[in-house]
Design an enzyme around this catalytic site. Structure first.
Site, mmCIF file in Angstrom:
data_model
loop_
_atom_site.group_PDB
_atom_site.id
_atom_site.type_symbol
_atom_site.label_atom_id
_atom_site.label_comp_id
_atom_site.label_asym_id
_atom_site.label_seq_id
_atom_site.Cartn_x
_atom_site.Cartn_y
_atom_site.Cartn_z
ATOM 1 N N ASP A 104 0.850 -1.184 0.000
ATOM 2 C CA ASP A 104 0.000 0.000 0.000
ATOM 3 C C ASP A 104 0.894 1.246 0.000
ATOM 4 O OD1 ASP A 104 -2.483 1.566 0.452
ATOM 5 O OD2 ASP A 104 -3.252 -0.339 1.223
ATOM 6 N N ASP A 126 -3.300 4.645 -2.230
ATOM 7 C CA ASP A 126 -4.410 5.195 -1.457
ATOM 8 C C ASP A 126 -4.827 6.566 -1.985
ATOM 9 O OD1 ASP A 126 -5.931 4.677 1.082
ATOM 10 O OD2 ASP A 126 -5.081 6.619 1.628
ATOM 11 N N GLU A 149 -6.400 3.790 -5.931
ATOM 12 C CA GLU A 149 -7.706 3.918 -5.286
ATOM 13 C C GLU A 149 -8.186 5.324 -5.601
ATOM 14 O OE1 GLU A 149 -10.015 3.879 -1.038
ATOM 15 O OE2 GLU A 149 -8.239 5.058 -1.410
ATOM 16 N N HIS A 171 -11.306 -3.436 2.946
ATOM 17 C CA HIS A 171 -11.310 -3.129 4.373
ATOM 18 C C HIS A 171 -12.162 -1.920 4.735
ATOM 19 C CE1 HIS A 171 -8.500 -0.482 2.478
ATOM 20 N NE2 HIS A 171 -8.474 0.266 3.558
ATOM 21 N N ASP A 172 -12.726 -1.243 3.747
ATOM 22 C CA ASP A 172 -13.581 -0.075 3.999
ATOM 23 C C ASP A 172 -15.059 -0.367 3.764
ATOM 24 O OD1 ASP A 172 -11.331 1.564 4.405
ATOM 25 O OD2 ASP A 172 -11.242 2.158 2.292
HETATM 26 O O1 TEU Z 1 -10.027 5.247 1.644
HETATM 27 C C1 TEU Z 1 -10.378 6.367 0.900
HETATM 28 C C2 TEU Z 1 -11.759 6.653 0.792
HETATM 29 O O2 TEU Z 1 -12.244 7.130 -0.206
HETATM 30 C C3 TEU Z 1 -12.550 6.462 2.009
HETATM 31 O O3 TEU Z 1 -13.230 7.648 2.261
HETATM 32 C C4 TEU Z 1 -13.492 5.402 1.854
HETATM 33 O O4 TEU Z 1 -14.412 5.724 0.860
HETATM 34 C C5 TEU Z 1 -14.165 5.261 3.153
HETATM 35 O O5 TEU Z 1 -13.244 4.661 4.028
HETATM 36 C C6 TEU Z 1 -15.372 4.446 3.075
HETATM 37 O O6 TEU Z 1 -15.991 4.570 4.288
HETATM 38 C C7 TEU Z 1 -8.665 5.071 1.835
HETATM 39 C C8 TEU Z 1 -8.397 3.849 2.673
HETATM 40 O O7 TEU Z 1 -8.823 2.709 1.982
HETATM 41 C C9 TEU Z 1 -9.062 4.017 4.000
HETATM 42 O O8 TEU Z 1 -8.945 2.877 4.797
HETATM 43 C C10 TEU Z 1 -8.423 5.206 4.670
HETATM 44 O O9 TEU Z 1 -9.082 5.479 5.868
HETATM 45 C C11 TEU Z 1 -8.442 6.451 3.792
HETATM 46 O O10 TEU Z 1 -8.059 6.185 2.449
HETATM 47 C C12 TEU Z 1 -7.466 7.467 4.321
HETATM 48 O O11 TEU Z 1 -6.154 7.021 4.114
#
Ligand code: TEU
Ligand code: CA
Length: 564
Positions: A98, A199, A257, A333-334
């Site tokens: 990442d 990210d 992403e 994971h989100d």
């Molecule tokens: O997520 C980016 C992102 O767009 C987030 O707002 C995502 O849509 C949200 O977590 C959904 O609820 C990335 C990573 O994947 C996330 O884990 C991080 O918290 C974020 O960036 C900040 O680095």
């Protein structure tokens, strides 16, 4: 279309904190991952993507990095990491790391310096501004609630943070910052990694002057400012520079992403000739059951329609075909667990989990599997907000319940359905205490259904979701048409069955997926001669049928192939 290892491979995402704990402290770690490499190899995946394992105070579980070239102590040592990489390569698998460079942690040495004084050499590594009329420099809202600015007493200025106040945005306008990032990327590529997941990479360039966002919701103090940082003005320039100075010197894959991207952007970013990334993670299909236009955004829980899913997926499939390359995912994971979100995690747990896998992995693109998805792990409901660990969940709860006095049950419901901790409960390896994840109490509670949903049990059962994933991965690998073929949607209006064909050099495949808990007679378009087709895989035992009508059982999925 060019052949590439990263187009043919299947990616498995590991969230290290929740994957496997090797030393009994309740936290997953690198040695824990190494112990499970044979499991992953046996599953058939080719590429591992690890969520961040760098030094971090864990305000956002590693997405707040305080040292880009050091391993988080809780996860192990650099030696553990090198050993893990060696073991991955020994098994002919690859490693994607990442890359979190839109922001760092506020505990990074650069920020510690930066906040010291206005003339510190690192001041300009971050985005500092005077307030406006005694308030924040602009009206942008943070992704994680509240203002995107934080006031720093020491120098009397505000710094920008699109995420938590412990994740200050790096200033990409500063050439030195960019050089630091490229050097750091080369450091990891020299160690032998095979790619980066980047990210929120399309947020790195902001509109000069950082103007106010348009007021779209008068009731709210802060506004969504995406127009000033999503695919910003210098994004492509920065990415070209990154390719020149780092990526192009290695055989690596990249996946950006990229929140809020549209298919046209995705096609441009991944274009084989002029693009800057191997592929992107788009979010359109992840927003299908929310309301991205509203202030509540993802937290508003909306019913979704299959025809809408078709429209989104098809737009991505056809716009990128012959130009760029898609990533295919239903979980990370989100996001909540897909079987709870798009299937039926109760009555048709097994059937619907297999159906969903068939539906998304056989489109054109690289499939991603998120840890636990291959056994159909489900969403979780913790009674108490105290049992949640995610900063996004807590900020949302505090804003809505504590500050605005909204109904607690309603907010908890939105957390049950959409909260990120749904995906972060420990991996369910067995029915032993703590699901075989750890000997000690884990950092976040285990989903109570681990006694029935776990790897050990599914390894013994021929009909399990896990064994279906293995078979599906092989089916895709054995048929170029399922990797490189073009995609055609059938029956766009049908709200029950998602059917599409793939086509490559006279070879054709058909994927049919029943998204309902009802039996359905589905007549296959004459463009696909199903009577003459070979059945490649399905989630129910195969039965002989007459003519072009398929008698689909609840959540049934089937794949056929014909050679003309
Ligand atoms: O997520 C980016 C992102 O767009 C987030 O707002 C995502 O849509 C949200 O977590 C959904 O609820 C990335 C990573 O994947 C996330 O884990 C991080 O918290 C974020 O960036 C900040 O680095
Ligand atoms: Ca551990």
């Amino acid at each position: 279309m060019e052949r590439k290892w990263w187009k043919e491979g299947v990616v498995y995402q590991v969230y290290p904190r929740s994957f496997n704990d090797s030393n009994g402290d309740g936290i997953g770690d690198l040695r824990g991952i190494t112990q499970k490499l044979d499991y992953l190899k046996d599953l058939g995946v080719d590429i591992l993507w690890l969520s961040p394992v760098y030094q971090s105070p864990n305000d956002d579980n590693g997405y707040d990095i305080s040292h880009y070239r050091a391993i988080m102590e809780e996860f192990g040592t650099m030696e553990d990491w090198e050993n893990m990489l060696e073991e991955i390569h020994k098994r002919d698998m690859r490693l994607v790391m990442d890359l979190v460079v839109n922001h760092s942690s506020d505990e990074h040495a650069w920020f510690q310096e930066s906040r010291e004084s206005k003339d510190n050499p690192y001041r300009d590594y971050y985005i500092w501004h005077d307030g406006k009329n005694g308030a924040e420099p602009n009206n942008w809202v943070s992704f994680f609630s509240g203002s995107a600015w934080d006031y720093d007493e020491a120098t009397g200025q505000y710094y920008l943070h699109l995420f938590t106040d412990k994740q200050p945005d790096l200033n990409w306008e500063n050439e030195q910052v960019r050089q630091e990032v490229y050097d750091m990327m080369n450091f990891w590529m020299d160690k032998g990694i095979d790619g980066f997941r980047m990210d929120v990479i399309n947020l790195i360039s902001k509109t000069p002057g950082l103007p106010d966002a348009e007021v779209t919701n008068k009731d709210n103090k802060y506004q969504w400012g995406g127009e000033h940082f999503v695919n910003g003005p210098r994004f492509m320039e920065f990415m070209n520079e990154m390719n020149e100075q780092a990526l192009k010197h290695y055989d690596v894959m990249t996946v950006g992403e990229t929140p809020m991207v549209k298919p046209e952007d995705g096609a441009a970013f991944t274009d084989e000739e002029s693009g800057v990334l191997s592929m992107v993670f788009q979010f359109d299909h992840m927003e299908i059951d929310g309301d991205p236009g509203s202030q509540e955004g993802k937290w508003s829980v909306k019913p979704w329609k299959l025809s809408h899913m078709k429209e989104i997926m098809t737009d991505w499939q056809t716009t990128l075909n012959g130009k760029g390359w898609n990533s295919l995912y239903l979980e990370n994971h989100d996001q909540p667990r897909s079987v709870s979100r798009f299937g039926d995690a109760e009555e048709y747990h097994q059937e619907s989990a297999k159906m969903l896998a068939t539906f998304y992995q056989l489109m054109q693109g690289t499939p991603y599997i998120y840890q636990g998805q291959e056994i159909g792990m489900t969403n979780v409901q913790f009674d108490s907000i105290e049992d949640y660990r995610d900063v996004e969940i807590h900020n949302w709860y505090n804003e809505q319940v504590t500050e605005k006095g909204k109904d607690k049950r309603e907010i908890m419901h939105s957390i049950f359905v959409k909260g990120r901790d749904n995906a972060r409960t420990p991996m369910q390896w067995s029915d032993e205490k703590y699901a075989g994840f750890s000997d000690a109490e884990p950092w976040i509670k285990v989903n109570p259904n681990y006694t029935s949903v776990n790897v050990e049990q599914q390894q013994k059962d021929d009909q399990s979701i896990l064994n279906y994933y293995k078979e599906l991965i092989q089916v895709r690998k054995n048929h170029d048409v399922l990797i490189y073929g073009s995609y055609q949607l059938l029956d766009p209006e049908d709200e029950q069955v998602y059917a599409y064909t793939r086509e490559l050099d006279g070879e054709k495949a058909l994927v049919v997926a029943n998204f309902t808990n009802e039996a359905i007679d589905y007549s296959v378009s004459e463009s696909f001669a199903v009577e003459q087709a070979e059945r490649l895989i399905g989630n129910y035992p195969s039965e002989k049928e007459e003519g072009g009508t398929l008698q689909l059982k609840p959540y049934e999925a089937r794949v056929y192939r014909v050679q003309s």
